[in-house]
Scaffold this motif. Structure first.
Motif, PDB file in Angstrom:
ATOM      1  N   ASP A   3      25.214  19.146 -20.627  1.00  0.00           N
ATOM      2  CA  ASP A   3      23.801  19.415 -20.891  1.00  0.00           C
ATOM      3  C   ASP A   3      23.493  20.905 -20.855  1.00  0.00           C
ATOM      4  O   ASP A   3      22.352  21.303 -20.741  1.00  0.00           O
ATOM      5  CB  ASP A   3      22.933  18.651 -19.906  1.00  0.00           C
ATOM      6  CG  ASP A   3      23.271  18.969 -18.459  1.00  0.00           C
ATOM      7  OD1 ASP A   3      24.236  19.716 -18.216  1.00  0.00           O
ATOM      8  OD2 ASP A   3      22.570  18.460 -17.574  1.00  0.00           O
ATOM      9  N   MET A   4      24.511  21.744 -20.984  1.00  0.00           N
ATOM     10  CA  MET A   4      24.312  23.192 -20.972  1.00  0.00           C
ATOM     11  C   MET A   4      23.967  23.697 -22.361  1.00  0.00           C
ATOM     12  O   MET A   4      24.476  23.181 -23.348  1.00  0.00           O
ATOM     13  CB  MET A   4      25.577  23.909 -20.496  1.00  0.00           C
ATOM     14  CG  MET A   4      25.872  23.701 -19.056  1.00  0.00           C
ATOM     15  SD  MET A   4      27.212  24.802 -18.582  1.00  0.00           S
ATOM     16  CE  MET A   4      27.499  24.219 -16.938  1.00  0.00           C
ATOM     17  N   GLN A   5      23.132  24.725 -22.418  1.00  0.00           N
ATOM     18  CA  GLN A   5      22.845  25.415 -23.667  1.00  0.00           C
ATOM     19  C   GLN A   5      23.747  26.643 -23.687  1.00  0.00           C
ATOM     20  O   GLN A   5      23.482  27.615 -22.983  1.00  0.00           O
ATOM     21  CB  GLN A   5      21.379  25.814 -23.740  1.00  0.00           C
ATOM     22  CG  GLN A   5      20.454  24.625 -23.796  1.00  0.00           C
ATOM     23  CD  GLN A   5      18.994  25.040 -23.719  1.00  0.00           C
ATOM     24  OE1 GLN A   5      18.659  26.113 -23.228  1.00  0.00           O
ATOM     25  NE2 GLN A   5      18.118  24.186 -24.208  1.00  0.00           N
ATOM     26  N   PHE A  68      39.439  26.571  -9.068  1.00  0.00           N
ATOM     27  CA  PHE A  68      38.067  26.403  -9.551  1.00  0.00           C
ATOM     28  C   PHE A  68      37.076  26.845  -8.493  1.00  0.00           C
ATOM     29  O   PHE A  68      37.405  26.982  -7.304  1.00  0.00           O
ATOM     30  CB  PHE A  68      37.780  24.949  -9.968  1.00  0.00           C
ATOM     31  CG  PHE A  68      37.724  23.982  -8.826  1.00  0.00           C
ATOM     32  CD1 PHE A  68      38.872  23.410  -8.315  1.00  0.00           C
ATOM     33  CD2 PHE A  68      36.511  23.641  -8.246  1.00  0.00           C
ATOM     34  CE1 PHE A  68      38.824  22.509  -7.257  1.00  0.00           C
ATOM     35  CE2 PHE A  68      36.440  22.736  -7.197  1.00  0.00           C
ATOM     36  CZ  PHE A  68      37.612  22.176  -6.701  1.00  0.00           C
ATOM     37  N   THR A  69      35.849  27.076  -8.965  1.00  0.00           N
ATOM     38  CA  THR A  69      34.736  27.332  -8.066  1.00  0.00           C
ATOM     39  C   THR A  69      33.539  26.543  -8.585  1.00  0.00           C
ATOM     40  O   THR A  69      33.459  26.254  -9.782  1.00  0.00           O
ATOM     41  CB  THR A  69      34.410  28.836  -7.976  1.00  0.00           C
ATOM     42  OG1 THR A  69      33.428  29.041  -6.961  1.00  0.00           O
ATOM     43  CG2 THR A  69      33.883  29.374  -9.285  1.00  0.00           C
ATOM     44  N   ILE A  70      32.667  26.177  -7.686  1.00  0.00           N
ATOM     45  CA  ILE A  70      31.451  25.484  -8.075  1.00  0.00           C
ATOM     46  C   ILE A  70      30.312  26.492  -8.043  1.00  0.00           C
ATOM     47  O   ILE A  70      30.014  27.065  -6.990  1.00  0.00           O
ATOM     48  CB  ILE A  70      31.149  24.301  -7.127  1.00  0.00           C
ATOM     49  CG1 ILE A  70      32.300  23.290  -7.171  1.00  0.00           C
ATOM     50  CG2 ILE A  70      29.820  23.640  -7.510  1.00  0.00           C
ATOM     51  CD1 ILE A  70      32.190  22.194  -6.116  1.00  0.00           C
ATOM     52  N   ASN A  71      29.715  26.731  -9.211  1.00  0.00           N
ATOM     53  CA  ASN A  71      28.578  27.642  -9.283  1.00  0.00           C
ATOM     54  C   ASN A  71      27.311  26.882  -8.910  1.00  0.00           C
ATOM     55  O   ASN A  71      27.014  25.843  -9.498  1.00  0.00           O
ATOM     56  CB  ASN A  71      28.430  28.237 -10.684  1.00  0.00           C
ATOM     57  CG  ASN A  71      27.272  29.189 -10.717  1.00  0.00           C
ATOM     58  OD1 ASN A  71      27.274  30.194 -10.025  1.00  0.00           O
ATOM     59  ND2 ASN A  71      26.247  28.848 -11.477  1.00  0.00           N
ATOM     60  N   PRO A  82      24.539  22.493 -10.395  1.00  0.00           N
ATOM     61  CA  PRO A  82      25.857  23.081 -10.200  1.00  0.00           C
ATOM     62  C   PRO A  82      26.762  22.788 -11.399  1.00  0.00           C
ATOM     63  O   PRO A  82      26.598  21.802 -12.096  1.00  0.00           O
ATOM     64  CB  PRO A  82      26.362  22.358  -8.952  1.00  0.00           C
ATOM     65  CG  PRO A  82      25.757  20.998  -9.052  1.00  0.00           C
ATOM     66  CD  PRO A  82      24.396  21.223  -9.672  1.00  0.00           C
ATOM     67  N   TYR A  83      27.723  23.676 -11.621  1.00  0.00           N
ATOM     68  CA  TYR A  83      28.767  23.434 -12.624  1.00  0.00           C
ATOM     69  C   TYR A  83      30.053  24.108 -12.162  1.00  0.00           C
ATOM     70  O   TYR A  83      30.031  24.997 -11.304  1.00  0.00           O
ATOM     71  CB  TYR A  83      28.349  23.883 -14.027  1.00  0.00           C
ATOM     72  CG  TYR A  83      27.950  25.332 -14.161  1.00  0.00           C
ATOM     73  CD1 TYR A  83      28.885  26.318 -14.438  1.00  0.00           C
ATOM     74  CD2 TYR A  83      26.617  25.712 -14.033  1.00  0.00           C
ATOM     75  CE1 TYR A  83      28.505  27.645 -14.583  1.00  0.00           C
ATOM     76  CE2 TYR A  83      26.223  27.026 -14.174  1.00  0.00           C
ATOM     77  CZ  TYR A  83      27.179  27.994 -14.457  1.00  0.00           C
ATOM     78  OH  TYR A  83      26.794  29.297 -14.589  1.00  0.00           O
TER      79      TYR A  83
END
Length: 133
Positions: A3-5, A68-71, A82-83
């Motif tokens: 669902d990201m633009q 990985f990291t969770i933003n 978060p992504y």
């Protein structure tokens, strides 16, 4: 599809073929045809053998989450947290990484060693590779 633009990256002479390559659903990575070495980010000269015989060749689009990291912060409108931002190691070569987003899974379910496959999200003329378990 997440669902990201997405924001289109700049298409330069060095990177345009990479960003446009997903138009047909195939990930292409800069590849030295002289010594069979893949490079990402793309370079016009092979860093292993210094050949200029470098082009973008198809790869499997399969890989493994290496780190990985969770933003959790809203850096840009249209990219709600978060992504996950991850380094995915592609199957074609040890140490061949693509920094990407992991989509289609809850952020808390992403794990190092998770097998993933590429898909693309379009932003203007660019097809941004993202990976899904």
């Amino acid at each position: 599809m997440s669902d990201m633009q997405r924001v289109a990256p700049p298409l330069t002479t060095r990177t345009a073929d990479f960003w446009r390559s997903g138009a047909d659903g195939v990930l292409r990575i800069a590849h030295c045809r002289a010594c069979n070495f893949y490079m990402h980010p793309p370079q016009p000269l092979c860093r292993r053998c210094h050949s200029t015989d470098v082009g973008f060749d198809p790869v499997s689009g399969k890989g493994t989450v290496h780190s990985f990291t969770i933003n959790r912060y809203q850096w840009k409108p249209g990219m709600p947290p978060p992504y996950v931002i991850a380094d995915v190691e592609l199957e074609e070569q040890a140490g061949l990484f693509v920094q990407t987003n992991i989509v289609g899974v809850a952020v808390e379910d992403v794990a190092i060693g998770m097998k993933v496959a590429v898909e693309f999200e379009q932003a203007e003329e660019a097809f941004i590779p993202v990976f899904r378990p």
